[in-house]
Write a protein that holds these residues in place. Structure first.
Motif, short mmCIF file in Angstrom:
data_model
loop_
_atom_site.label_atom_id
_atom_site.label_comp_id
_atom_site.label_asym_id
_atom_site.label_seq_id
_atom_site.Cartn_x
_atom_site.Cartn_y
_atom_site.Cartn_z
N SER A 229 64.85 -7.44 15.96
CA SER A 229 64.43 -8.69 15.52
C SER A 229 64.78 -9.81 16.14
CB SER A 229 64.64 -8.69 13.97
OG SER A 229 64.11 -7.92 13.15
N GLY A 230 66.23 -9.76 16.92
CA GLY A 230 66.38 -10.88 17.57
C GLY A 230 67.67 -10.43 18.41
N GLU A 231 68.59 -11.39 18.81
CA GLU A 231 69.69 -11.19 19.26
C GLU A 231 71.05 -12.22 19.23
OE1 GLU A 231 68.99 -10.84 23.54
OE2 GLU A 231 68.75 -13.05 24.07
N ARG A 250 71.87 -17.63 18.52
CA ARG A 250 70.85 -16.81 17.83
C ARG A 250 69.61 -16.87 18.36
NH1 ARG A 250 70.16 -13.79 13.32
NH2 ARG A 250 72.58 -13.08 13.74
N ASN A 251 69.06 -15.88 18.81
CA ASN A 251 67.52 -15.97 19.33
C ASN A 251 66.62 -14.76 18.37
OD1 ASN A 251 68.17 -17.58 21.64
ND2 ASN A 251 68.73 -15.86 22.86
N ASN A 252 65.74 -15.38 17.83
CA ASN A 252 64.96 -14.46 17.00
C ASN A 252 63.59 -14.34 17.67
OD1 ASN A 252 66.56 -14.35 14.45
ND2 ASN A 252 66.01 -16.57 14.12
N TYR A 253 63.16 -13.25 17.74
CA TYR A 253 61.90 -12.68 18.48
C TYR A 253 60.84 -12.54 17.58
CZ TYR A 253 65.58 -10.48 21.66
OH TYR A 253 66.48 -10.25 22.22
#
Length: 275
Positions: A229-231, A250-253
């Protein structure tokens, strides 16, 4: 008589014509005036308001008669101009100020920072297997994918400011290259010491301009391993004896990418025969 010298010695008078005769006459008049003045001073003035006879300076006339004389006169004039040009200060010479002294820039001493290239590559598999900080599960999964090819990435760089390059090791799975663990080793007394450990699914570390950057995949409930879902991207910096977190991102895909085509309504079609 014109043929007599001032001291009374007899000498034949030279022949003078034109301009030379005029110059000779002017010299005789000047001699007479100077002689009259000397006699007046010797006798003393008759009255208090008596004034000496008029006294004119002797006229000096330079006549260039030959080529040699012309060159000499030109040299004399040039020397006078040179003296006037040089006498611009009280000392008679040009004052240019203190002479500038060129100084060399100090050379910076060579830095003692370690090189990014080690003197000899280490064996990352052997280092991991004898490290007590590496979990048994990771050691069990540490198997070659094909022949002697292990799923291990190794990076060298300056992270802790030691005398030798630091080593970053990432352990992954053979099938989908998902990270299993990240480790950082620092040389101490000719041995490599483990100074950082991160063991969790989908973790990977890199060296970025002297800092340790660790990326961790974030999974929500029901996410497949290949589609998180993210990283979280965490940057660490070395502080005395350990790594300290500097900042986190925080990176959300997007959930619409990677899970197959997105259902969309079909475009409406019209016929040319419809009214």
């Amino acid at each position: 008589m014109r043929g007599l010298r001032r001291d009374g010695e007899s000498k034949p008078a030279p022949r003078t014509t034109g301009r030379a005769a005029d110059e000779r006459a002017a010299d005789d008049r000047a001699d007479d005036e100077w002689r009259a003045d000397d006699e007046w001073r010797a006798a003393g003035p008759a009255t208090a308001d008596a004034s000496p006879p008029k006294r004119f300076p002797k006229t000096v006339t330079l006549t260039v008669t030959t080529a040699t004389g012309g060159v000499a006169l030109a040299a004399l004039i040039g020397f006078g101009l040179f003296v006037i040009g040089c006498s611009t200060s009280a000392t008679g010479t040009r004052d240019e100020g203190a002479a500038s002294v060129a100084t060399a820039e100090p050379v910076s001493p060579p830095t003692s920072e370690p090189s990014a290239l080690p003197a000899q590559d280490i064996d990352p598999v052997a280092l991991l297997r004898r490290d007590p900080k590496v979990s048994g599960q990771v050691k069990a999964d540490l198997k070659p994918c094909a022949r002697d090819a292990y799923p291990v990435d190794t990076s060298y760089g300056n992270l802790t400011g030691g005398t030798a390059p630091d080593v970053v090791i990432n352990v992954m799975t053979c099938d989908d290259a998902v990270g299993l663990g990240t480790y950082v080793y620092r040389e101490s007394d000719r041995r490599y010491e483990n100074v950082f450990v991160a063991e969790e699914p989908a973790v990977y570390a890199t060296i970025d301009r002297g800092e340790l950057v660790v990326t961790r995949q974030v999974y929500a409930k029901g996410d497949p391993v290949s589609y998180p879902s993210g990283e979280d991207v965490v940057t660490y910096t070395w502080a005395d004896t350990r790594f300290a977190e500097r900042y986190r991102v925080r990176n959300n895909y997007s959930g619409a990418v990677g899970n197959g085509p997105v259902d969309a309504p079909a475009p409406s079609t019209t016929s040319d025969n419809d009214d």
